[in-house]
Design an enzyme around this catalytic site. Structure first.
Site, PDB file in Angstrom:
ATOM      1  N   CYS A  40       0.842  -1.205   0.000  1.00 26.29           N
ATOM      2  CA  CYS A  40       0.000   0.000   0.000  1.00 26.29           C
ATOM      3  C   CYS A  40       0.879   1.259   0.000  1.00 26.29           C
ATOM      4  O   CYS A  40       1.556   1.526  -0.981  1.00 26.29           O
ATOM      5  CB  CYS A  40      -0.944  -0.008   1.199  1.00 26.29           C
ATOM      6  SG  CYS A  40      -1.872  -1.535   1.402  1.00 26.29           S
ATOM      7  N   ASP A  85      -9.705  -3.469  -6.017  1.00 20.52           N
ATOM      8  CA  ASP A  85      -8.910  -2.405  -5.396  1.00 20.52           C
ATOM      9  C   ASP A  85      -9.285  -1.055  -6.001  1.00 20.52           C
ATOM     10  O   ASP A  85      -8.901  -0.740  -7.126  1.00 20.52           O
ATOM     11  CB  ASP A  85      -7.425  -2.695  -5.616  1.00 20.52           C
ATOM     12  CG  ASP A  85      -6.519  -1.768  -4.817  1.00 20.52           C
ATOM     13  OD1 ASP A  85      -7.004  -0.742  -4.305  1.00 20.52           O
ATOM     14  OD2 ASP A  85      -5.314  -2.071  -4.718  1.00 20.52           O
ATOM     15  N   HIS A 105      -8.040  -4.208  -1.696  1.00 21.48           N
ATOM     16  CA  HIS A 105      -6.872  -3.450  -1.271  1.00 21.48           C
ATOM     17  C   HIS A 105      -6.472  -3.846   0.146  1.00 21.48           C
ATOM     18  O   HIS A 105      -7.311  -3.922   1.043  1.00 21.48           O
ATOM     19  CB  HIS A 105      -7.161  -1.949  -1.317  1.00 21.48           C
ATOM     20  CG  HIS A 105      -5.960  -1.100  -1.040  1.00 21.48           C
ATOM     21  ND1 HIS A 105      -4.997  -0.860  -1.983  1.00 21.48           N
ATOM     22  CD2 HIS A 105      -5.555  -0.468   0.085  1.00 21.48           C
ATOM     23  CE1 HIS A 105      -4.050  -0.096  -1.461  1.00 21.48           C
ATOM     24  NE2 HIS A 105      -4.368   0.153  -0.195  1.00 21.48           N
TER      25      HIS A 105
END
Length: 285
Positions: A174, A221, A253
């Site tokens: 991330c 995502d 995500h």
């Protein structure tokens, strides 16, 4: 008759892609299964000989230690190795147990692993969506590249100067995924990279890399939608460097670290993305 599990079959499929000179014949494979030896060689089933737990541990107590180097706190795990892993976290930092546990997994896979505290002890709250007072825009501004790059540089220096690694393999998730690209630029210190669901990644950061990188993406995502994935692939192709992009169905995500492991697709995605990183590092580091 020897029964072949789904995991064994997946591994067998991957072996079938190897050159014929490297292939075991079927009778040899069946002999390994019948002797119970396959568990020691199949990636998803391998046990750590020291702890007796699977390489990937989703729960339990972290086994690494935190220590300060040049004013920056680092989570350190694993034994001495020629290749060290630089673990760059999501916005929840090394304070998130899942981050420490995943760093421990790289340690059990044979890599001394260092995860710097990217947020100086003040990461985003774990229930980020349930905190109306939390200002994500301000948080990201407070931890922009000019602030974060020096922290990561300190961790790389720690790996090389103090821990004695010869090569640095970076893995980023991330928030940290963007920085996995940044430290693969000329002179930044990393040799090979892996990232899962990177966010805020810019084209210039992709084109600047000088080492191989592998990307794991979620099909659900919002921060990395299909059109952006295609753009990233196009930019990677232009670098002329080794790269790979894997898409995991039924994931979202954050799955590389914070998967719901009670969901079979998310659990598979998290574990397979981990082994994607390990295979990539073994191939290119």
């Amino acid at each position: 008759m020897t029964r072949i599990s789904a995991d064994d079959f997946t591994t067998f499929q991957s072996l079938s892609a190897l050159p014929q000179s490297n292939m075991l014949n079927l009778s040899s494979l069946l002999a390994l299964w019948s002797l119970g030896s396959w568990a020691a060689t199949a990636p998803g089933q391998e046990d750590c000989p020291v702890t007796g737990v699977p390489v990937i541990a989703h729960t339990g107590e972290p086994v690494g230690k935190e220590q300060v180097y040049n004013g920056t706190n680092q989570y350190v795990t694993g034994e001495a190795s020629d290749v060290g892993v630089l673990y760059l976290t999501d916005v929840f930092g090394i304070q998130l147990p899942q981050n420490k546990l995943l760093a421990d997994s790289f340690g059990r896979a044979g890599y001394i692993t260092v995860a710097p505290d990217l947020f100086n002890g003040t990461p985003a709250p774990g229930d980020i969506n349930g905190q109306p007072s939390f200002n994500l825009t301000k948080f990201l501004a407070d931890h922009r590249p000019e602030i974060t790059d020096p922290i990561i540089a300190t961790a790389i220096d720690f790996l090389r100067a103090e821990l004695g690694v010869e090569k640095v393999a970076v893995t980023g998730y991330c928030f940290g995924g963007r920085y996995a690209f940044r430290v693969l630029a000329e002179g930044k210190g990393a040799d090979v990279g892996f990232t899962a669901h990177p966010s805020l990644l810019e084209d210039a950061e992709i084109s600047a890399i000088t080492g191989p990188i592998s990307v794991a993406a979620a099909d659900g995502d919002d921060l990395l939608p299909p059109e952006r994935r295609l753009q990233i692939e196009a930019e990677l192709l232009q670098t002329g460097l080794p790269y790979s992009v894997a898409l995991y169905g039924g994931t979202r995500h954050g799955f590389g670290v914070r998967a719901n492991v009670s969901n079979p697709q998310e659990k598979f995605g998290k574990e397979e993305a981990f082994f994607q990183a390990i295979r990539w590092f073994r191939a290119w580091a």
